[in-house]
Design a protein around this motif. Structure first.
Motif, PDB file in Angstrom:
ATOM      1  N   MET A 106      13.919  10.742 -34.307  1.00 23.79           N
ATOM      2  CA  MET A 106      13.451   9.413 -33.839  1.00 23.79           C
ATOM      3  C   MET A 106      13.994   8.274 -34.694  1.00 23.79           C
ATOM      4  O   MET A 106      14.125   7.147 -34.242  1.00 23.79           O
ATOM      5  N   PHE A 107      14.262   8.568 -35.983  1.00 28.67           N
ATOM      6  CA  PHE A 107      14.718   7.507 -36.896  1.00 28.67           C
ATOM      7  C   PHE A 107      16.162   7.103 -36.658  1.00 28.67           C
ATOM      8  O   PHE A 107      16.668   6.206 -37.325  1.00 28.67           O
ATOM      9  N   GLY A 108      16.831   7.798 -35.722  1.00 28.46           N
ATOM     10  CA  GLY A 108      18.214   7.460 -35.409  1.00 28.46           C
ATOM     11  C   GLY A 108      19.188   8.295 -36.203  1.00 28.46           C
ATOM     12  O   GLY A 108      18.785   9.081 -37.079  1.00 28.46           O
ATOM     13  N   ALA A 163      -7.349   6.302 -23.293  1.00 28.55           N
ATOM     14  CA  ALA A 163      -7.260   5.036 -24.030  1.00 28.55           C
ATOM     15  C   ALA A 163      -5.908   4.930 -24.732  1.00 28.55           C
ATOM     16  O   ALA A 163      -5.270   3.874 -24.748  1.00 28.55           O
ATOM     17  N   LYS A 164      -5.445   6.042 -25.284  1.00 29.34           N
ATOM     18  CA  LYS A 164      -4.162   6.021 -26.005  1.00 29.34           C
ATOM     19  C   LYS A 164      -3.019   5.703 -25.045  1.00 29.34           C
ATOM     20  O   LYS A 164      -2.161   4.857 -25.329  1.00 29.34           O
ATOM     21  N   VAL A 165      -3.023   6.383 -23.898  1.00 29.11           N
ATOM     22  CA  VAL A 165      -1.918   6.184 -22.946  1.00 29.11           C
ATOM     23  C   VAL A 165      -1.936   4.734 -22.421  1.00 29.11           C
ATOM     24  O   VAL A 165      -0.886   4.115 -22.218  1.00 29.11           O
ATOM     25  N   PRO A 211       7.670  -1.695 -41.286  1.00 26.95           N
ATOM     26  CA  PRO A 211       8.635  -2.707 -41.776  1.00 26.95           C
ATOM     27  C   PRO A 211       9.056  -3.708 -40.697  1.00 26.95           C
ATOM     28  O   PRO A 211       9.419  -4.844 -41.028  1.00 26.95           O
ATOM     29  N   LEU A 212       8.969  -3.305 -39.417  1.00 31.20           N
ATOM     30  CA  LEU A 212       9.364  -4.248 -38.356  1.00 31.20           C
ATOM     31  C   LEU A 212       8.389  -5.428 -38.248  1.00 31.20           C
ATOM     32  O   LEU A 212       8.706  -6.452 -37.662  1.00 31.20           O
ATOM     33  N   GLN A 213       7.196  -5.286 -38.858  1.00 31.96           N
ATOM     34  CA  GLN A 213       6.259  -6.425 -38.895  1.00 31.96           C
ATOM     35  C   GLN A 213       6.854  -7.573 -39.714  1.00 31.96           C
ATOM     36  O   GLN A 213       6.410  -8.714 -39.602  1.00 31.96           O
ATOM     37  N   TYR A 237      16.054   4.741 -24.302  1.00 30.23           N
ATOM     38  CA  TYR A 237      14.663   4.780 -24.766  1.00 30.23           C
ATOM     39  C   TYR A 237      14.610   5.946 -25.742  1.00 30.23           C
ATOM     40  O   TYR A 237      15.540   6.758 -25.793  1.00 30.23           O
ATOM     41  N   SER A 238      13.523   6.041 -26.511  1.00 30.20           N
ATOM     42  CA  SER A 238      13.533   7.008 -27.616  1.00 30.20           C
ATOM     43  C   SER A 238      13.789   8.437 -27.130  1.00 30.20           C
ATOM     44  O   SER A 238      13.161   8.921 -26.185  1.00 30.20           O
ATOM     45  N   SER A 239      14.694   9.092 -27.854  1.00 32.17           N
ATOM     46  CA  SER A 239      15.074  10.482 -27.572  1.00 32.17           C
ATOM     47  C   SER A 239      13.866  11.418 -27.470  1.00 32.17           C
ATOM     48  O   SER A 239      13.863  12.364 -26.690  1.00 32.17           O
TER      49      SER A 239
HETATM   50  N1  BYC Z   1      16.525   7.566 -29.388  1.00 29.47           N
HETATM   51  O1  BYC Z   1      23.074   2.252 -34.979  1.00 29.47           O
HETATM   52  P1  BYC Z   1      21.779   2.941 -34.722  1.00 29.47           P
HETATM   53  C1  BYC Z   1       6.221   5.237 -29.567  1.00 29.47           C
HETATM   54  C2  BYC Z   1      20.698   4.831 -30.469  1.00 29.47           C
HETATM   55  S1  BYC Z   1       7.639   4.486 -28.981  1.00 29.47           S
HETATM   56  C3  BYC Z   1      17.393   6.990 -28.542  1.00 29.47           C
HETATM   57  O2  BYC Z   1      21.097   3.566 -35.882  1.00 29.47           O
HETATM   58  P2  BYC Z   1      19.693   0.946 -34.466  1.00 29.47           P
HETATM   59  C4  BYC Z   1       5.337   5.926 -28.654  1.00 29.47           C
HETATM   60  C5  BYC Z   1      20.715   3.343 -30.752  1.00 29.47           C
HETATM   61  O3  BYC Z   1      19.948   2.630 -29.799  1.00 29.47           O
HETATM   62  C6  BYC Z   1       8.427   3.901 -30.463  1.00 29.47           C
HETATM   63  N2  BYC Z   1      18.457   6.262 -28.961  1.00 29.47           N
HETATM   64  O4  BYC Z   1      20.808   1.946 -33.930  1.00 29.47           O
HETATM   65  C7  BYC Z   1       5.257   5.565 -27.337  1.00 29.47           C
HETATM   66  C8  BYC Z   1      22.208   3.056 -30.677  1.00 29.47           C
HETATM   67  O5  BYC Z   1      22.629   3.069 -29.316  1.00 29.47           O
HETATM   68  P3  BYC Z   1      22.977   1.671 -28.509  1.00 29.47           P
HETATM   69  C9  BYC Z   1       9.879   3.727 -30.306  1.00 29.47           C
HETATM   70  C10 BYC Z   1      18.589   6.107 -30.298  1.00 29.47           C
HETATM   71  O6  BYC Z   1      19.174   0.195 -33.302  1.00 29.47           O
HETATM   72  C11 BYC Z   1       4.462   6.280 -26.453  1.00 29.47           C
HETATM   73  C12 BYC Z   1      22.804   4.311 -31.286  1.00 29.47           C
HETATM   74  O7  BYC Z   1      21.849   5.347 -31.117  1.00 29.47           O
HETATM   75  N3  BYC Z   1      10.325   3.032 -31.492  1.00 29.47           N
HETATM   76  O8  BYC Z   1       6.004   5.189 -30.727  1.00 29.47           O
HETATM   77  O9  BYC Z   1      20.175   0.178 -35.642  1.00 29.47           O
HETATM   78  C13 BYC Z   1       3.732   7.385 -26.911  1.00 29.47           C
HETATM   79  C14 BYC Z   1      23.165   4.155 -32.755  1.00 29.47           C
HETATM   80  O10 BYC Z   1      21.982   4.061 -33.587  1.00 29.47           O
HETATM   81  C15 BYC Z   1      17.699   6.658 -31.216  1.00 29.47           C
HETATM   82  C16 BYC Z   1      11.347   2.148 -31.469  1.00 29.47           C
HETATM   83  O11 BYC Z   1      11.961   1.913 -30.451  1.00 29.47           O
HETATM   84  C17 BYC Z   1      16.628   7.422 -30.719  1.00 29.47           C
HETATM   85  N4  BYC Z   1      15.734   8.019 -31.521  1.00 29.47           N
HETATM   86  O12 BYC Z   1      18.537   1.936 -35.027  1.00 29.47           O
HETATM   87  C18 BYC Z   1       3.794   7.727 -28.250  1.00 29.47           C
HETATM   88  C19 BYC Z   1      11.630   1.452 -32.774  1.00 29.47           C
HETATM   89  N5  BYC Z   1      18.116   6.327 -32.465  1.00 29.47           N
HETATM   90  O13 BYC Z   1      21.700   0.870 -28.462  1.00 29.47           O
HETATM   91  C20 BYC Z   1       4.581   6.995 -29.147  1.00 29.47           C
HETATM   92  C21 BYC Z   1      12.551   0.261 -32.662  1.00 29.47           C
HETATM   93  C22 BYC Z   1      19.227   5.603 -32.325  1.00 29.47           C
HETATM   94  O14 BYC Z   1      24.050   0.976 -29.292  1.00 29.47           O
HETATM   95  N6  BYC Z   1      13.932   0.625 -32.807  1.00 29.47           N
HETATM   96  N7  BYC Z   1      19.529   5.477 -31.023  1.00 29.47           N
HETATM   97  O15 BYC Z   1      23.406   2.130 -27.158  1.00 29.47           O
HETATM   98  C23 BYC Z   1      14.546   0.826 -34.010  1.00 29.47           C
HETATM   99  O16 BYC Z   1      13.931   0.735 -35.060  1.00 29.47           O
HETATM  100  C24 BYC Z   1      16.018   1.127 -33.997  1.00 29.47           C
HETATM  101  O17 BYC Z   1      16.541   0.740 -32.750  1.00 29.47           O
HETATM  102  C25 BYC Z   1      16.342   2.626 -34.290  1.00 29.47           C
HETATM  103  C26 BYC Z   1      17.861   2.833 -34.165  1.00 29.47           C
HETATM  104  C27 BYC Z   1      15.903   2.993 -35.699  1.00 29.47           C
HETATM  105  C28 BYC Z   1      15.648   3.557 -33.280  1.00 29.47           C
END
Ligand code: BYC
Length: 334
Positions: free
Chosen positions: A213-215, A86-88, A154-156, A123-125
């Motif tokens: 994950m927080f960047g 269910a989670k996947v 907070p993204l909400q 995609y997330s690291s």
């Molecule tokens: N991984 O200026 P920054 C889940 C990149 S899935 C990879 O701080 P920003 C789940 C960043 O993109 C949840 N790359 O960027 C699923 C940028 O590169 P580009 C995933 C990263 O956007 C299945 C560069 O580094 N959540 O929960 O202001 C099973 C500079 O960074 C990462 C989201 O996607 C990283 N960790 O802030 C289980 C949340 N961090 O694009 C669970 C939405 C940074 O210029 N995203 N980079 O080439 C966000 O909130 C923001 O995009 C971030 C980064 C906080 C991640």
């Protein structure tokens, strides 16, 4: 206050005085907390930032299915298997809501997939690390979904309506995901010494990647200042990382586990933990495509796309035949 924000290149975010009237009106709406909706005017850079972030978020959801999907056939009980399935499936749903939200900004689903498959979009690291034991599935739910919730709540309140609304449902489902992960570990730590050791080993391997994950740290985050001025992001990367550590360390204590950080220490003055610096060299290597599982994850996504070609072609052929029938039918009736 946004005019005070300084980008990593030392320049300031544009102030209202520097803007043309259309952009100023847009920024004032953002400042007033109004939502921006799909067909409304927006600066091109705002649109591009959202497409980048939302599409990368969507990719993370579907690539994120792979490490956990790896354990569906090996879940220890029927109940655990049903929960994991269910989670996947939920993660696939999250990907779909997010791809739909990105499409409202004028990019097609095919373009987004192409950017993922070519390595252009990130995609997330976190999903470039392997799942070696059942305890890893617990650790993903607890830590990875836990970090995701911290970032997504907070993204909400994000200024772009479709993204903010997609987050509401996603966050509800993530809470269930986090609890199921914690529940797996809570059970295992009460088991044999070998099971408890497996949980500690999972925490040792997933702790630092979860903090990443927080960047990057705020001084290296190129997009934060502008994204915060546009209220796409409400908090900086370091703020959310701190909140995550403060929330998670007591949970590790409850489980009787040791967080693998010798610098971790409660700081009474700030009312939070001091903690060590993640290995940023490793982080940048992983997001550049050189992590342990990058090739495997992208390979799996590309294969899924190629394997689905017959189905997409079938749908198109059917649509073309239906259209031909629709346009030729009246003529045949005459
Ligand atoms: N991984 O200026 P920054 C889940 C990149 S899935 C990879 O701080 P920003 C789940 C960043 O993109 C949840 N790359 O960027 C699923 C940028 O590169 P580009 C995933 C990263 O956007 C299945 C560069 O580094 N959540 O929960 O202001 C099973 C500079 O960074 C990462 C989201 O996607 C990283 N960790 O802030 C289980 C949340 N961090 O694009 C669970 C939405 C940074 O210029 N995203 N980079 O080439 C966000 O909130 C923001 O995009 C971030 C980064 C906080 C991640």
């Amino acid at each position: 206050m946004y005019a005070q924000m300084v980008k990593t290149d030392g320049t300031r975010v544009k102030s209202l005085d520097d803007m043309e009237p259309e952009e100023r009106a847009f920024q004032q709406r953002i400042e007033a907390g109004q939502k921006i909706e799909p067909k409304e005017w927006m600066p091109e850079a705002y649109r591009k930032t959202l497409v980048r972030q939302i599409s990368q978020h969507a990719h993370s959801e579907i690539v994120g299915q792979l490490p956990e999907g790896n354990w569906i056939t090996r879940a220890p009980t029927l109940e655990r298997k049903a929960i994991l399935l269910a989670k996947v499936q939920d993660e696939a749903g999250h990907g779909l809501y997010l791809y739909c939200a990105a499409e409202t900004l004028g990019i097609s689903r095919d373009e987004m997939y192409e950017q993922l498959h070519s390595g252009k979009a990130k995609y997330s690291s976190i999903f470039n690390y392997p799942t070696l034991s059942w305890a890893d599935i617990g650790a993903i739910g607890w830590l990875v979904d836990g970090a995701a919730i911290m970032n997504q709540v907070p993204l909400q309140r994000c200024s772009y309506g479709p993204y903010a609304r997609a987050m509401v449902r996603i966050c509800k489902e993530e809470s269930f995901h986090q609890r199921q992960g914690f529940d797996i570990l809570a059970k295992m730590v009460k088991g044999t010494p070998a099971q408890k050791a497996m949980v500690q080993d999972a925490l040792d391997r997933w702790w630092w990647p979860s903090l990443m994950m927080f960047g990057p740290s705020d001084d290296a985050s190129v997009h934060s200042a502008q994204s915060m001025a546009w209220k796409i992001k409400q908090n900086s990367n370091d703020e959310l990382r701190q909140k995550f550590v403060d929330q998670t360390v007591p949970q590790a204590d409850y489980l009787g586990l040791t967080v693998p950080d010798p610098e971790l220490k409660w700081n009474e003055t700030k009312g939070g933990y001091d903690f060590g610096e993640p290995d940023w060299k490793e982080f940048f290597e992983v997001i550049a495509g050189n992590g342990l599982c990058n090739a495997e994850r992208l390979g799996a996504r590309r294969k899924a796309w190629d394997d689905g070609a017959w189905f997409r072609e079938g749908l198109l052929a059917h649509a073309a035949k239906a259209e031909a029938r629709r346009t030729t039918a009246p003529a045949a009736a005459e």
